[in-house]
Write a protein that holds these residues in place. Structure first.
Motif, mmCIF file in Angstrom:
data_model
loop_
_atom_site.group_PDB
_atom_site.id
_atom_site.type_symbol
_atom_site.label_atom_id
_atom_site.label_comp_id
_atom_site.label_asym_id
_atom_site.label_seq_id
_atom_site.Cartn_x
_atom_site.Cartn_y
_atom_site.Cartn_z
ATOM 1 N N GLY A 115 0.801 -1.218 0.000
ATOM 2 C CA GLY A 115 0.000 0.000 0.000
ATOM 3 C C GLY A 115 0.832 1.264 0.000
ATOM 4 N N CYS A 116 2.151 1.107 0.075
ATOM 5 C CA CYS A 116 3.051 2.260 0.151
ATOM 6 C C CYS A 116 3.673 2.533 -1.213
ATOM 7 N N ALA A 117 3.908 3.807 -1.486
ATOM 8 C CA ALA A 117 4.550 4.185 -2.742
ATOM 9 C C ALA A 117 6.054 3.940 -2.695
ATOM 10 N N THR A 118 6.606 3.881 -1.481
ATOM 11 C CA THR A 118 8.020 3.573 -1.285
ATOM 12 C C THR A 118 8.130 2.524 -0.188
ATOM 13 N N GLY A 119 9.343 2.111 0.102
ATOM 14 C CA GLY A 119 9.552 1.111 1.147
ATOM 15 C C GLY A 119 9.693 1.700 2.537
ATOM 16 N N ASP A 120 9.545 3.026 2.648
ATOM 17 C CA ASP A 120 9.712 3.672 3.949
ATOM 18 C C ASP A 120 8.394 3.680 4.714
ATOM 19 N N ILE A 121 8.481 3.417 6.021
ATOM 20 C CA ILE A 121 7.280 3.417 6.848
ATOM 21 C C ILE A 121 7.446 4.398 8.016
ATOM 22 N N VAL A 122 6.316 4.771 8.569
ATOM 23 C CA VAL A 122 6.264 5.574 9.785
ATOM 24 C C VAL A 122 5.745 4.670 10.894
ATOM 25 N N GLU A 123 6.470 4.585 11.986
ATOM 26 C CA GLU A 123 5.968 3.830 13.139
ATOM 27 C C GLU A 123 6.431 4.514 14.415
ATOM 28 N N PHE A 124 5.554 4.481 15.417
ATOM 29 C CA PHE A 124 5.829 5.227 16.632
ATOM 30 C C PHE A 124 5.012 4.659 17.792
ATOM 31 N N SER A 278 14.359 5.581 27.723
ATOM 32 C CA SER A 278 14.902 4.576 26.806
ATOM 33 C C SER A 278 15.270 5.212 25.465
ATOM 34 N N PRO A 279 16.306 4.703 24.803
ATOM 35 C CA PRO A 279 16.751 5.298 23.540
ATOM 36 C C PRO A 279 15.966 4.775 22.340
ATOM 37 N N PHE A 280 15.973 5.559 21.265
ATOM 38 C CA PHE A 280 15.453 5.072 19.989
ATOM 39 C C PHE A 280 16.452 4.094 19.393
ATOM 40 N N GLU A 281 15.939 3.100 18.682
ATOM 41 C CA GLU A 281 16.817 2.126 18.034
ATOM 42 C C GLU A 281 17.627 2.802 16.936
ATOM 43 N N GLU A 282 18.877 2.380 16.815
ATOM 44 C CA GLU A 282 19.747 2.932 15.784
ATOM 45 C C GLU A 282 19.507 2.221 14.451
ATOM 46 N N GLY A 283 19.948 2.851 13.362
ATOM 47 C CA GLY A 283 19.889 2.238 12.047
ATOM 48 C C GLY A 283 18.530 2.304 11.382
ATOM 49 N N ARG A 284 17.650 3.200 11.860
ATOM 50 C CA ARG A 284 16.316 3.333 11.281
ATOM 51 C C ARG A 284 16.159 4.696 10.629
ATOM 52 N N SER A 285 15.140 4.815 9.801
ATOM 53 C CA SER A 285 14.886 6.084 9.119
ATOM 54 C C SER A 285 14.404 7.125 10.132
ATOM 55 N N ASP A 286 14.389 8.375 9.708
ATOM 56 C CA ASP A 286 14.079 9.477 10.623
ATOM 57 C C ASP A 286 12.684 9.378 11.224
ATOM 58 N N HIS A 287 11.763 8.741 10.509
ATOM 59 C CA HIS A 287 10.377 8.714 10.955
ATOM 60 C C HIS A 287 9.945 7.332 11.461
ATOM 61 N N ASP A 288 10.932 6.485 11.702
ATOM 62 C CA ASP A 288 10.713 5.154 12.273
ATOM 63 C C ASP A 288 11.185 5.208 13.722
ATOM 64 N N LEU A 289 10.250 5.474 14.640
ATOM 65 C CA LEU A 289 10.601 5.770 16.023
ATOM 66 C C LEU A 289 10.454 4.546 16.930
ATOM 67 N N ALA A 290 11.146 3.489 16.579
ATOM 68 C CA ALA A 290 11.166 2.295 17.424
ATOM 69 C C ALA A 290 12.066 2.548 18.630
ATOM 70 N N ILE A 291 11.624 2.094 19.774
ATOM 71 C CA ILE A 291 12.346 2.334 21.027
ATOM 72 C C ILE A 291 12.918 1.031 21.575
ATOM 73 N N GLN A 360 4.804 13.630 16.317
ATOM 74 C CA GLN A 360 4.060 14.468 15.396
ATOM 75 C C GLN A 360 4.888 14.836 14.188
ATOM 76 N N THR A 361 6.180 15.037 14.376
ATOM 77 C CA THR A 361 7.075 15.307 13.248
ATOM 78 C C THR A 361 7.057 14.142 12.261
#
Length: 367
Positions: A115-124, A278-291, A360-361
């Motif tokens: 369903g995405c136009a690219t392979g990038d996702i937003v998760e938070f 807790s820190p955000f996981e490293e190696g993810r895109s700017d809008h992938d806010l996995a903790i 929100q960003t």
């Protein structure tokens, strides 16, 4: 495996059929603004989501709240489970997913996200819930335990309530010479995954099977289906102990967990505090806010046994209508109003102002 066009239609139909409460919420009238007029938007369409059952009550409340200003939008959320929700989202049969864990970096790289136009996702993180250790021991309302003792109880190494390991941390509490009956989830569960993640991190010498969503059969104990099953088994048993969403603890005894040099009970504030610590996981895109939850944090006032459930969407949608709906719905969910609505309906911990700004960003990047 990709879904056929027919399968996608069937999946969407199944979601709509199963989300009866969500549909009912969308039949509500627009909210009265107080001066006799109604507050509404021109946004319209159908938004399909699926995933974590932990978010079920919160989603019902969010949908009802969202409806007050967006009566032209129908939101259906099927609480079919985290894994199924992620798969449904990947196959393009839902516009967003709820999940008790983020996609791994490898899963994102492998895709596909149809369903995405690219392979990038937003998760938070959108839903934070403390997990309570609940027990039923006559005459005892509260206990203090460190991680090692909890691990030994649930792995079957400690079998009596008056065991020295328990007694030494609870001076002045009369503990009976009663067998411990440890109750666990019999189904695959995000709650189990988060509970065992805590044990694995905080008591690795006593909990050696890692972070797992299916209970290890070698530890025995009593299995119960779902949160309701665990709560019922603990309530109706003698000398029982289990783990469940804190909002369901009711009148059962609960455990304060040792954090640093103090024992901390669950609360919305303490649950939110561990996320902020807790820190955000490293190696993810700017809008992938996995903790990466710091289950071993010794900061004052944090409660480390929490379930953090995510919302997941596309950064760029193939269907622009989905982008508009998801962006608006996600923004409502993480707003102060949306988080308070979930807290009142489901006993969750509202995310902090600091985290809200970062989330929100990420949502603003959806298009």
């Amino acid at each position: 495996m990709k879904l056929s066009a027919f399968a996608k239609v069937a999946a969407i139909g199944g979601i709509a059929a199963l989300a009866l409460t969500s549909c009912a919420a969308n039949e509500a009238a627009p909210a009265d603004s107080g001066d006799g007029s109604t507050s509404d938007s021109s946004l319209s369409g159908e938004l399909i989501g699926a995933g974590a059952s932990s978010q079920g009550s919160a989603q019902e409340a969010w949908i009802a709240g969202f409806q007050t200003t967006h009566s032209g939008v129908t939101v259906n959320y099927d609480p079919t489970g985290s894994g199924a929700g992620r798969e449904t989202f990947q196959q393009g049969a839902s516009a967003f997913a709820g999940s008790d864990r983020a996609f791994t970096v490898d899963e994102i790289a492998a895709g596909p996200f149809e369903g995405c136009a690219t392979g990038d996702i937003v998760e938070f993180p959108a839903y934070i819930s403390p997990i309570a250790i609940i027990f039923n021991v006559e005459g005892v309302d509260s206990l203090q335990l460190d991680a090692a003792t909890v691990a030994q109880i649930f792995s079957g190494k400690i079998t009596k309530w008056n065991d020295p390991a328990i007694a030494s941390q609870n001076e002045g509490v009369t503990l009976p010479d009663t067998n411990i009956s440890a109750v666990h989830r019999s189904d695959e569960s995000g709650t189990t995954g988060n509970f065992t993640d805590y044990l694995s991190a905080a008591a690795p010498d006593d909990w050696t099977v890692g972070s797992i969503e299916s209970w290890p059969t070698e530890f025995g104990g009593e299995g119960a289906q779902g949160t309701t099953g665990v709560v019922d088994a603990v309530t109706n048993g003698t000398g029982t102990i289990g783990y469940a969403d804190a909002s369901r603890a009711g009148d059962l005894g609960t455990v304060k967990i040792k954090v640093g040099d103090e024992f901390v009970g669950y609360s919305p504030e303490a649950a939110a505090a561990i996320v902020d610590a807790s820190p955000f996981e490293e190696g993810r895109s700017d809008h992938d806010l996995a903790i990466t939850l710091d289950r071993t944090s010794t900061e004052a006032g944090v409660y480390p046994i929490v379930l953090v459930s995510y919302l997941i969407g596309c950064e760029k949608y193939a269907d622009s209508a989905n982008a508009e709906l998801v962006k608006e719905y996600f923004s409502y969910i993480v707003s102060e109003e949306g988080q308070q609505t979930a807290a009142e309906a489901a006993g969750s911990a509202p995310i902090s102002e600091e985290l809200r700004g970062k989330v929100q960003t990420a949502i603003d990047a959806i298009g």
